[in-house]
Design a protein around this motif. Structure first.
Motif, PDB file in Angstrom:
ATOM      1  N   PRO A  34       0.811  -1.223   0.000  1.00 15.92           N
ATOM      2  CA  PRO A  34       0.000   0.000   0.000  1.00 15.92           C
ATOM      3  C   PRO A  34       0.843   1.272   0.000  1.00 15.92           C
ATOM      4  N   ILE A  35       1.973   1.235   0.693  1.00  9.97           N
ATOM      5  CA  ILE A  35       2.874   2.396   0.713  1.00  9.97           C
ATOM      6  C   ILE A  35       3.456   2.614  -0.675  1.00  9.97           C
ATOM      7  N   MET A  36       3.923   1.536  -1.277  1.00  5.80           N
ATOM      8  CA  MET A  36       4.523   1.632  -2.603  1.00  5.80           C
ATOM      9  C   MET A  36       3.533   2.172  -3.627  1.00  5.80           C
ATOM     10  N   ASN A  37       2.306   1.678  -3.581  1.00  2.00           N
ATOM     11  CA  ASN A  37       1.357   2.118  -4.600  1.00  2.00           C
ATOM     12  C   ASN A  37       0.787   3.498  -4.310  1.00  2.00           C
ATOM     13  N   SER A  38       0.889   3.939  -3.067  1.00  2.00           N
ATOM     14  CA  SER A  38       0.584   5.336  -2.766  1.00  2.00           C
ATOM     15  C   SER A  38       1.639   6.235  -3.411  1.00  2.00           C
ATOM     16  N   GLU A  39       2.897   5.808  -3.318  1.00  2.09           N
ATOM     17  CA  GLU A  39       3.989   6.550  -3.962  1.00  2.09           C
ATOM     18  C   GLU A  39       3.862   6.475  -5.485  1.00  2.09           C
ATOM     19  N   MET A  40       3.423   5.317  -5.986  1.00  2.33           N
ATOM     20  CA  MET A  40       3.286   5.176  -7.438  1.00  2.33           C
ATOM     21  C   MET A  40       2.191   6.090  -7.977  1.00  2.33           C
ATOM     22  N   ARG A  41       1.206   6.385  -7.143  1.00  2.00           N
ATOM     23  CA  ARG A  41       0.171   7.336  -7.563  1.00  2.00           C
ATOM     24  C   ARG A  41       0.789   8.706  -7.803  1.00  2.00           C
ATOM     25  N   ARG A  42       1.790   9.057  -7.025  1.00  2.00           N
ATOM     26  CA  ARG A  42       2.494  10.336  -7.243  1.00  2.00           C
ATOM     27  C   ARG A  42       3.212  10.316  -8.589  1.00  2.00           C
ATOM     28  N   VAL A  43       3.796   9.165  -8.905  1.00  2.00           N
ATOM     29  CA  VAL A  43       4.490   9.038 -10.189  1.00  2.00           C
ATOM     30  C   VAL A  43       3.490   9.202 -11.328  1.00  2.00           C
ATOM     31  N   GLN A  44       2.344   8.531 -11.218  1.00  2.00           N
ATOM     32  CA  GLN A  44       1.317   8.649 -12.255  1.00  2.00           C
ATOM     33  C   GLN A  44       0.855  10.097 -12.401  1.00  2.00           C
TER      34      GLN A  44
END
Length: 218
Positions: free
Chosen positions: A91-101
């Motif tokens: 969940p932490i990683m994909n929260s960060e990946m949302r920033r990338v998107q």
């Protein structure tokens, strides 16, 4: 006159050298098996120091459509491995990946690939629910599932995020591989250009800058 010409060449050389060596302007490193921790690389690849490319692949994304190498020609992308029922770092990683998107919203030259490590659970329907819950744009962020052996082979021999010893039992859900925190940056020539800790905001900030650097080079 000859002295003037020599001096002019010297000055031009200094200027060129400055632009190629000044801080912040160096090209990103190109990773080959020899540059990665030896425990992450199969023995037959360990000494390869040049020419590594991500192998061809094709899996199903959250829309039920095939997606893979043929769709990524000329694209820059970030890859991660995760599973939808992970309650720790995913969940932490994909929260960060949302920033990338968000940083590259609508840019068709950049894609995000999230490969599952638990395809028995992560069906297309499961991945779609997860993707929608994370605000993933299906045109830019692809959640990929398929045969476990193919997913793990790609992780082990292309992205180098799975230890060969762990691959012997296909990375059972309790293995360290399940909790890999790496985001892997790949360029338009299918070369690895960086590894980033997906749980660290500063590392992800650097990833965003490096993606932009590659986009500027296109």
């Amino acid at each position: 006159m000859r002295v003037f010409i020599v001096a002019l060449i010297f000055v031009a050389g200094v200027i060129v050298a400055y632009f190629f060596t000044r801080p912040g302007e160096k090209p990103l490193k190109i990773y080959n098996p020899i540059d990665v921790e030896s425990e992450m690389v199969d023995k037959d690849l360990a000494r390869k120091g040049y020419g590594h490319r991500i192998q061809e692949f094709s899996f199903l994304d959250q829309t039920g459509q095939s997606y893979g190498s043929k769709d990524l020609k000329g694209k820059i992308y970030v890859a991660e491995y995760f599973f939808t029922t992970c309650g720790t770092i995913c969940p932490i990683m994909n929260s960060e990946m949302r920033r990338v998107q968000a940083a590259f919203k609508g840019n068709d030259n950049f894609k995000i690939l999230s490969f599952t490590v638990d395809p028995e659970t992560d069906s297309v329907a499961q991945m779609k629910t997860y993707a929608e819950g994370h605000g993933a744009d299906p045109n830019q962020w692809h959640f990929l599932t398929g045969e476990k052996k193919d997913l793990y082979k790609l992780a082990r021999r292309s992205f180098f995020v799975l230890k060969p010893a762990e691959a012997q039992n296909q990375g059972d859900v309790g293995s360290d591989f399940i909790h890999t925190n790496y985001f892997v940056l790949v360029d338009t020539q299918k070369r690895i250009r960086g590894y980033y800790d997906g749980t660290d905001s500063k590392e992800v900030d650097k990833l965003i800058k490096d993606i932009q650097k590659l986009l500027n080079e296109k």
